[in-house]
Design a protein around this motif. Structure first.
Motif, PDB file in Angstrom:
ATOM      1  N   UNK A  86      -9.430   8.063  39.809  1.00  0.00           N
ATOM      2  CA  UNK A  86      -7.970   8.075  40.069  1.00  0.00           C
ATOM      3  C   UNK A  86      -7.184   6.834  39.268  1.00  0.00           C
ATOM      4  N   UNK A  87      -6.631   7.314  38.107  1.00  0.00           N
ATOM      5  CA  UNK A  87      -5.699   6.205  37.348  1.00  0.00           C
ATOM      6  C   UNK A  87      -4.897   5.561  38.139  1.00  0.00           C
ATOM      7  N   UNK A  88      -4.964   4.158  38.029  1.00  0.00           N
ATOM      8  CA  UNK A  88      -3.757   3.276  38.888  1.00  0.00           C
ATOM      9  C   UNK A  88      -2.431   3.940  38.838  1.00  0.00           C
ATOM     10  N   UNK A  89      -1.966   4.158  37.675  1.00  0.00           N
ATOM     11  CA  UNK A  89      -0.623   4.442  37.390  1.00  0.00           C
ATOM     12  C   UNK A  89      -0.234   5.934  38.134  1.00  0.00           C
ATOM     13  N   UNK A  90      -1.276   6.758  38.247  1.00  0.00           N
ATOM     14  CA  UNK A  90      -0.860   7.682  38.932  1.00  0.00           C
ATOM     15  C   UNK A  90      -0.795   7.735  40.466  1.00  0.00           C
ATOM     16  N   UNK A  91      -1.782   6.928  40.970  1.00  0.00           N
ATOM     17  CA  UNK A  91      -1.960   6.408  42.210  1.00  0.00           C
ATOM     18  C   UNK A  91      -0.590   5.765  42.714  1.00  0.00           C
ATOM     19  N   UNK A  92      -0.068   4.994  42.093  1.00  0.00           N
ATOM     20  CA  UNK A  92       1.258   4.438  42.451  1.00  0.00           C
ATOM     21  C   UNK A  92       2.197   5.368  42.521  1.00  0.00           C
ATOM     22  N   UNK A  93       2.389   6.240  41.315  1.00  0.00           N
ATOM     23  CA  UNK A  93       3.537   7.060  41.546  1.00  0.00           C
ATOM     24  C   UNK A  93       3.481   8.072  42.637  1.00  0.00           C
ATOM     25  N   UNK A  94       2.313   8.688  42.832  1.00  0.00           N
ATOM     26  CA  UNK A  94       2.097   9.601  44.111  1.00  0.00           C
ATOM     27  C   UNK A  94       2.193   8.762  45.451  1.00  0.00           C
ATOM     28  N   UNK A  95       1.757   7.510  45.755  1.00  0.00           N
ATOM     29  CA  UNK A  95       2.003   6.717  46.794  1.00  0.00           C
ATOM     30  C   UNK A  95       3.505   6.329  46.881  1.00  0.00           C
ATOM     31  N   UNK A 187      -1.460  -3.426  36.044  1.00  0.00           N
ATOM     32  CA  UNK A 187      -1.755  -3.540  34.731  1.00  0.00           C
ATOM     33  C   UNK A 187      -0.554  -3.315  33.963  1.00  0.00           C
ATOM     34  N   UNK A 188      -0.692  -2.480  32.992  1.00  0.00           N
ATOM     35  CA  UNK A 188       0.562  -2.075  31.955  1.00  0.00           C
ATOM     36  C   UNK A 188       1.456  -1.095  32.328  1.00  0.00           C
ATOM     37  N   UNK A 189       1.652  -0.638  33.591  1.00  0.00           N
ATOM     38  CA  UNK A 189       2.216   0.434  34.165  1.00  0.00           C
ATOM     39  C   UNK A 189       3.547   0.153  34.004  1.00  0.00           C
ATOM     40  N   UNK A 190       4.242  -1.188  34.146  1.00  0.00           N
ATOM     41  CA  UNK A 190       5.656  -1.399  33.916  1.00  0.00           C
ATOM     42  C   UNK A 190       6.046  -0.939  32.536  1.00  0.00           C
ATOM     43  N   UNK A 191       5.221  -1.278  31.610  1.00  0.00           N
ATOM     44  CA  UNK A 191       5.358  -0.916  30.248  1.00  0.00           C
ATOM     45  C   UNK A 191       5.737   0.550  29.969  1.00  0.00           C
ATOM     46  N   UNK A 192       5.005   1.143  30.694  1.00  0.00           N
ATOM     47  CA  UNK A 192       5.043   2.730  30.544  1.00  0.00           C
ATOM     48  C   UNK A 192       6.348   3.201  31.252  1.00  0.00           C
ATOM     49  N   UNK A 193       6.605   2.596  32.446  1.00  0.00           N
ATOM     50  CA  UNK A 193       7.804   2.781  33.382  1.00  0.00           C
ATOM     51  C   UNK A 193       9.079   2.693  32.405  1.00  0.00           C
ATOM     52  N   UNK A 194       9.044   1.557  32.157  1.00  0.00           N
ATOM     53  CA  UNK A 194      10.212   1.144  31.428  1.00  0.00           C
ATOM     54  C   UNK A 194      10.433   1.935  30.048  1.00  0.00           C
ATOM     55  N   UNK A 195       9.579   2.721  29.497  1.00  0.00           N
ATOM     56  CA  UNK A 195       9.693   3.317  28.362  1.00  0.00           C
ATOM     57  C   UNK A 195       9.339   2.670  27.194  1.00  0.00           C
ATOM     58  N   UNK A 196       8.667   1.368  27.326  1.00  0.00           N
ATOM     59  CA  UNK A 196       8.451   0.631  26.116  1.00  0.00           C
ATOM     60  C   UNK A 196       6.904   1.004  25.321  1.00  0.00           C
ATOM     61  N   UNK A 197       6.019   1.652  26.261  1.00  0.00           N
ATOM     62  CA  UNK A 197       4.847   2.085  25.681  1.00  0.00           C
ATOM     63  C   UNK A 197       4.625   3.429  26.200  1.00  0.00           C
ATOM     64  N   UNK A 198       3.892   4.231  25.294  1.00  0.00           N
ATOM     65  CA  UNK A 198       3.674   5.802  25.956  1.00  0.00           C
ATOM     66  C   UNK A 198       2.266   5.788  26.457  1.00  0.00           C
ATOM     67  N   UNK A 199       2.167   6.562  27.632  1.00  0.00           N
ATOM     68  CA  UNK A 199       0.720   6.641  28.175  1.00  0.00           C
ATOM     69  C   UNK A 199       0.237   7.795  27.178  1.00  0.00           C
ATOM     70  N   UNK A 200      -1.296   7.666  27.326  1.00  0.00           N
ATOM     71  CA  UNK A 200      -1.899   8.537  26.424  1.00  0.00           C
ATOM     72  C   UNK A 200      -1.516  10.178  26.812  1.00  0.00           C
ATOM     73  N   UNK A 201      -1.640  10.899  25.655  1.00  0.00           N
ATOM     74  CA  UNK A 201      -1.426  12.268  25.712  1.00  0.00           C
ATOM     75  C   UNK A 201      -2.274  13.083  26.624  1.00  0.00           C
ATOM     76  N   UNK A 202      -1.587  13.976  27.411  1.00  0.00           N
ATOM     77  CA  UNK A 202      -2.706  14.649  28.375  1.00  0.00           C
ATOM     78  C   UNK A 202      -4.011  14.906  28.156  1.00  0.00           C
ATOM     79  N   UNK A 203      -4.316  15.312  26.765  1.00  0.00           N
ATOM     80  CA  UNK A 203      -5.750  15.744  26.541  1.00  0.00           C
ATOM     81  C   UNK A 203      -6.463  14.431  26.672  1.00  0.00           C
ATOM     82  N   UNK A 204      -6.208  13.141  26.140  1.00  0.00           N
ATOM     83  CA  UNK A 204      -7.090  11.936  26.515  1.00  0.00           C
ATOM     84  C   UNK A 204      -7.089  11.758  27.860  1.00  0.00           C
ATOM     85  N   UNK A 205      -6.150  11.905  28.849  1.00  0.00           N
ATOM     86  CA  UNK A 205      -6.162  11.501  30.271  1.00  0.00           C
ATOM     87  C   UNK A 205      -7.158  12.530  30.739  1.00  0.00           C
TER      88      UNK A 205
END
Ligand code: UDP
Length: 240
Positions: A86-95, A187-205
């Protein structure tokens, strides 16, 4: 059985899917204490065997989520055959999606402006929640920050300082947080949610290769990654 295996087995692992994990987390909102959730990856698990403080902190946390393929493989080796990653970033958004109307959320961590931008984006996405404040993860003073979090009435605290800073901060301060019922290191989730960093493409996930994408897109991470593998491998081999 080995000492390493016993320690890992003794943690409060969530063995199950994302949905049941987020149900447990929303139930924590009814507790009287701050529940510390660790999204456990190779890094924190190997560090726990090198530091007494981190080992104790891990043992005292309230929920451990297998975040990362290393943690999943280790748990499966120890007999938890139904372990799911369960990736932390997904856990947070679902919670966050599941939390009751009006739940108060505070964001602490990341570089200047990132937590605020993440807060803005999350508040557009989760209209049923109240985002009560944010603070960057550099140049803070614990006592002032704890006061600010308490004054905000936050019930959920997301901490983005990286491993193990975020876990250490939560463990050190959780006893002083008045209304916080759920504290998670993200971890680095805020960077992703702020639009500063892209999460890996779906294939890598999907193929559990998110780590490879992170190294490919940020090569400066390679030495840290190799150190993590070197620290984790003996833990994995010793665990019985
Ligand atoms: N970070 C922070 N304060 C610190 C160190 C890191 O706020 O003292 C933030 C950093 O800006 C990033 C997040 O913590 O947003 C995660 O950092 P990193 O990617 O190094 O950690 P990892 O994801 O590898 O655990």
């Amino acid at each position: 059985m080995s000492e390493t295996g016993n320690f890992i087995r003794g943690l409060r692992w969530h063995i199950g899917d994302l949905d049941s994990a987020t149900s447990k987390i929303t139930n924590f909102l009814n507790d009287k204490k701050t529940n510390h959730i660790i999204t456990a990856n190779m890094e924190i698990l190997s560090m726990a065997f090198k530091s007494k403080e981190l080992k104790e902190l891990c043992a005292n946390a309230d929920m451990h989520i297998p975040d990362g393929i290393g943690a999943v493989k280790l748990l499966k080796k120890l007999g938890f055959s139904k372990t799911k990653r369960i990736p932390g970033i997904e856990l947070c958004l679902e919670a966050l999606k599941k939390m009751p109307e009006g739940t108060k959320i505070y964001l602490f961590g990341a570089r200047e402006g990132i937590a605020r931008k993440a807060l803005e984006n999350l508040s557009l996405q989760f209209l049923h929640l109240v985002f009560v404040g944010s603070h960057e993860g550099f140049g803070y003073e614990d006592s002032k920050l704890v006061k600010e979090i308490n004054n905000s009435g936050a019930q959920v605290l997301l901490v983005a300082l990286g491993v193990p800073k975020q876990e250490l901060w939560i463990a050190k301060n959780k006893g002083k947080l008045n209304d916080v019922r759920v504290a998670i290191g993200v971890g680095g989730s805020f960077d992703v949610w702020a639009g500063d960093v892209n999460r890996a493409p779906r294939f890598f996930q999907k193929t559990n290769l998110e780590w490879a994408w992170r190294i490919f897109s940020q090569p400066a991470r390679l030495p840290k990654f190799l150190m993590t593998i070197a620290g984790f491998l003996p833990v994995y081999l010793r665990a019985k």
